[in-house]
Design an enzyme around this catalytic site. Structure first.
Site, PDB file in Angstrom:
ATOM      1  N   ASP A 115       0.578  -0.279  -4.054  1.00  0.00           N
ATOM      2  CA  ASP A 115       1.134   0.243  -2.802  1.00  0.00           C
ATOM      3  C   ASP A 115       0.587  -0.726  -1.749  1.00  0.00           C
ATOM      4  O   ASP A 115      -0.605  -0.689  -1.428  1.00  0.00           O
ATOM      5  CB  ASP A 115       0.608   1.671  -2.571  1.00  0.00           C
ATOM      6  CG  ASP A 115       1.098   2.260  -1.246  1.00  0.00           C
ATOM      7  OD1 ASP A 115       1.734   1.528  -0.465  1.00  0.00           O
ATOM      8  OD2 ASP A 115       0.824   3.456  -1.013  1.00  0.00           O
ATOM      9  N   ASP A 121       4.167  -3.416   6.404  1.00  0.00           N
ATOM     10  CA  ASP A 121       4.063  -3.089   4.973  1.00  0.00           C
ATOM     11  C   ASP A 121       4.874  -4.062   4.119  1.00  0.00           C
ATOM     12  O   ASP A 121       4.500  -4.374   2.987  1.00  0.00           O
ATOM     13  CB  ASP A 121       4.364  -1.620   4.639  1.00  0.00           C
ATOM     14  CG  ASP A 121       5.573  -1.068   5.323  1.00  0.00           C
ATOM     15  OD1 ASP A 121       6.316  -1.855   5.940  1.00  0.00           O
ATOM     16  OD2 ASP A 121       5.773   0.158   5.233  1.00  0.00           O
ATOM     17  N   GLU A 159       5.478  -0.239  -4.630  1.00  0.00           N
ATOM     18  CA  GLU A 159       6.117   0.905  -3.969  1.00  0.00           C
ATOM     19  C   GLU A 159       7.288   0.445  -3.107  1.00  0.00           C
ATOM     20  O   GLU A 159       8.247   1.177  -2.902  1.00  0.00           O
ATOM     21  CB  GLU A 159       5.071   1.615  -3.094  1.00  0.00           C
ATOM     22  CG  GLU A 159       5.503   2.953  -2.598  1.00  0.00           C
ATOM     23  CD  GLU A 159       4.657   3.429  -1.428  1.00  0.00           C
ATOM     24  OE1 GLU A 159       3.929   4.393  -1.606  1.00  0.00           O
ATOM     25  OE2 GLU A 159       4.732   2.824  -0.340  1.00  0.00           O
ATOM     26  N   GLU A 160       7.209  -0.788  -2.617  1.00  0.00           N
ATOM     27  CA  GLU A 160       8.250  -1.295  -1.715  1.00  0.00           C
ATOM     28  C   GLU A 160       9.434  -1.939  -2.432  1.00  0.00           C
ATOM     29  O   GLU A 160      10.374  -2.373  -1.782  1.00  0.00           O
ATOM     30  CB  GLU A 160       7.644  -2.312  -0.732  1.00  0.00           C
ATOM     31  CG  GLU A 160       6.621  -1.731   0.215  1.00  0.00           C
ATOM     32  CD  GLU A 160       7.184  -0.653   1.139  1.00  0.00           C
ATOM     33  OE1 GLU A 160       8.416  -0.632   1.364  1.00  0.00           O
ATOM     34  OE2 GLU A 160       6.403   0.183   1.616  1.00  0.00           O
ATOM     35  N   GLU A 190      -0.181   5.147  -6.349  1.00  0.00           N
ATOM     36  CA  GLU A 190      -1.216   5.828  -5.574  1.00  0.00           C
ATOM     37  C   GLU A 190      -2.126   6.672  -6.469  1.00  0.00           C
ATOM     38  O   GLU A 190      -3.351   6.473  -6.492  1.00  0.00           O
ATOM     39  CB  GLU A 190      -0.561   6.718  -4.500  1.00  0.00           C
ATOM     40  CG  GLU A 190       0.169   5.905  -3.429  1.00  0.00           C
ATOM     41  CD  GLU A 190       1.200   6.698  -2.628  1.00  0.00           C
ATOM     42  OE1 GLU A 190       1.833   7.605  -3.205  1.00  0.00           O
ATOM     43  OE2 GLU A 190       1.388   6.406  -1.441  1.00  0.00           O
ATOM     44  N   LEU A 235       0.839  -1.127   1.475  1.00  0.00           N
ATOM     45  CA  LEU A 235       0.214  -0.548   2.667  1.00  0.00           C
ATOM     46  C   LEU A 235       0.393   0.962   2.626  1.00  0.00           C
ATOM     47  O   LEU A 235       1.511   1.461   2.785  1.00  0.00           O
ATOM     48  CB  LEU A 235       0.845  -1.140   3.939  1.00  0.00           C
ATOM     49  CG  LEU A 235      -0.157  -1.454   5.048  1.00  0.00           C
ATOM     50  CD1 LEU A 235      -1.318  -2.310   4.582  1.00  0.00           C
ATOM     51  CD2 LEU A 235       0.533  -2.149   6.187  1.00  0.00           C
ATOM     52  N   ASP A 236      -0.683   1.633   2.355  1.00  0.00           N
ATOM     53  CA  ASP A 236      -0.652   3.086   2.270  1.00  0.00           C
ATOM     54  C   ASP A 236      -0.999   3.665   3.642  1.00  0.00           C
ATOM     55  O   ASP A 236      -1.935   3.189   4.297  1.00  0.00           O
ATOM     56  CB  ASP A 236      -1.683   3.547   1.228  1.00  0.00           C
ATOM     57  CG  ASP A 236      -1.722   5.043   1.102  1.00  0.00           C
ATOM     58  OD1 ASP A 236      -0.681   5.640   0.775  1.00  0.00           O
ATOM     59  OD2 ASP A 236      -2.787   5.630   1.360  1.00  0.00           O
ATOM     60  N   ASP A 242      13.171 -14.260  16.764  1.00  0.00           N
ATOM     61  CA  ASP A 242      12.790 -14.385  15.353  1.00  0.00           C
ATOM     62  C   ASP A 242      12.866 -13.013  14.700  1.00  0.00           C
ATOM     63  O   ASP A 242      12.676 -12.000  15.359  1.00  0.00           O
ATOM     64  CB  ASP A 242      11.332 -14.871  15.217  1.00  0.00           C
ATOM     65  CG  ASP A 242      11.125 -16.212  15.876  1.00  0.00           C
ATOM     66  OD1 ASP A 242      12.084 -17.002  15.866  1.00  0.00           O
ATOM     67  OD2 ASP A 242      10.026 -16.445  16.412  1.00  0.00           O
TER      68      ASP A 242
END
Ligand code: AHG
Ligand code: MN
Ligand code: MN
Length: 345
Positions: free
Chosen positions: A115, A69, A92-93, A274, A117-118, A63
């Site tokens: 964001d 993130d 951010e992604e 951020e 996952l910072d 898979d």
């Protein structure tokens, strides 16, 4: 025993304090709370399943494995899409912003920047990470799709901001402009419960937080200030996830710095995702957030979605002191021409 106040209860109670509030912001905050619980579940089992690691890797059964993130990004977008209170997101992604379709023909008026996952380099080694978000009222006509101008708003226009730290416990901290409150997730009941009421940042603290490995790449005035922190015997703490460093500073006082470096001449951290939301929270708690040109972060006019900035943020007394350092060391001493016969030292 004190009565438990859940996040949902608190948000609804706060809405009642604003007689003309329509409940849309309330709904949006609750949906962000739900997304936080979903992300929390995955972060907590990151070591158990093949969700850690690079995006597009395959797991044992072939898979496609999603990087955490990206997973957080997708979950946040999904929750905001379904909420019906959000007409657009910028993350951010994602390179570009995303217009969200209206739910039940409702014209939503809020956009959310985040964001997902910072501190993502910490995931694989079991160190705290977090999610940061900011909420703006859209500027463009609610009849059409969201526009870039809806996202390029100054931090002073934020109607709310918050973060979630996935640490030794999971805590959600948010503000809608009248103080900052923190809610710790009680996993036994699956609810965020009010644990940190009306957070006030101390005027000074014992911590400074900077990537001191870049010391030689900082400008001279920053190096002087860092030497000064060291002379004061302040404790250096740098987690590598700004949200976690700011959380400690909010509760215990201190200063966080990410100045310009040779690699990042305009700073590394992102203004929209951020620096603005965290500055909003820190200011709401009585602190300060500026860049190394000594401009208030919230007053900066963003010109692009992924704009970077230098930042110095935290306890007000310490930010003021850093400011004094920069003013002292970046102003060249004026040259005074010697008068006839006089000597100069
Ligand atoms: P992200 O994981 O969202 O890319 O952010 C990481 C940020 C910030 O949280 C942290 O303080 C900083 O980058 C760390 O950067 P350095 O490794 O350059 O110090
Ligand atoms: Mn980040
Ligand atoms: Mn990130």
């Amino acid at each position: 025993m004190n009565r438990i106040v859940t996040l949902d209860e608190f948000i609804i109670k706060r809405q009642k304090d604003f007689p003309y509030a329509s409940g849309e912001l309330t709904g949006l905050l609750r949906d962000i709370g739900v997304a936080a619980k979903i992300v929390n579940r995955e972060v907590n089992k990151a070591g158990l399943v093949n969700i850690i690691g690079e995006a597009e890797n395959s797991n044992a059964s072939g898979d496609t494995v999603q990087k955490l993130d990206m997973y957080a990004n997708d979950k946040l977008i999904e929750c905001l899409k379904n909420s019906g209170e959000c007409c657009g997101i910028a993350s951010e992604e994602n390179e570009d912003f995303l217009a969200l379709p209206s739910v039940e023909s409702k014209s939503a008026k809020y956009v959310v920047v985040f964001d997902p996952l910072d501190g993502s380099s910490n995931i694989d080694v079991n160190v705290s990470v977090g999610t940061i978000f900011g909420i703006y009222r859209r500027k463009s006509d609610t009849k059409g799709k969201v526009q870039l101008e809806d996202f390029l708003q100054k931090g002073t226009e934020l109607v709310g901001a918050g973060y979630v730290v996935f640490g030794t416990s999971t805590i959600l901290v948010y503000s809608t402009g009248s103080g900052v409150n923190g809610f710790t997730l009680d996993p036994s009941i699956g609810e965020f419960c009010l644990s940190h009421k009306d957070i006030q940042i101390p005027d000074r603290g014992n911590y400074y937080s900077v990537n001191q490995g870049y010391y030689l790449k900082f400008d001279v005035e920053m190096r002087r200030y860092i030497d000064y922190c060291s002379d004061l015997n302040l404790r250096l703490r740098y987690i590598g996830s700004m949200v976690s460093d700011i959380h400690r500073i909010l509760l215990q006082g201190g200063i966080f710095l990410y100045p310009n470096t040779r690699k990042f001449p305009n700073g590394k951290l992102r203004l929209l995702y951020e620096c603005n939301p965290l500055s909003f929270l820190v200011e709401q708690a009585g602190g300060k957030g500026i860049n190394t040109k000594l401009e208030r972060i919230l007053d900066m006019q963003p010109t692009e979605l992924h704009q970077r900035t230098s930042i110095v943020i935290g306890s007000p007394g310490m930010v003021d002191e850093m400011k004094a350092f920069v003013e002292k060391y970046s102003t060249p001493t004026p040259y005074v021409a010697p008068t006839n016969g006089a000597t100069t030292s």
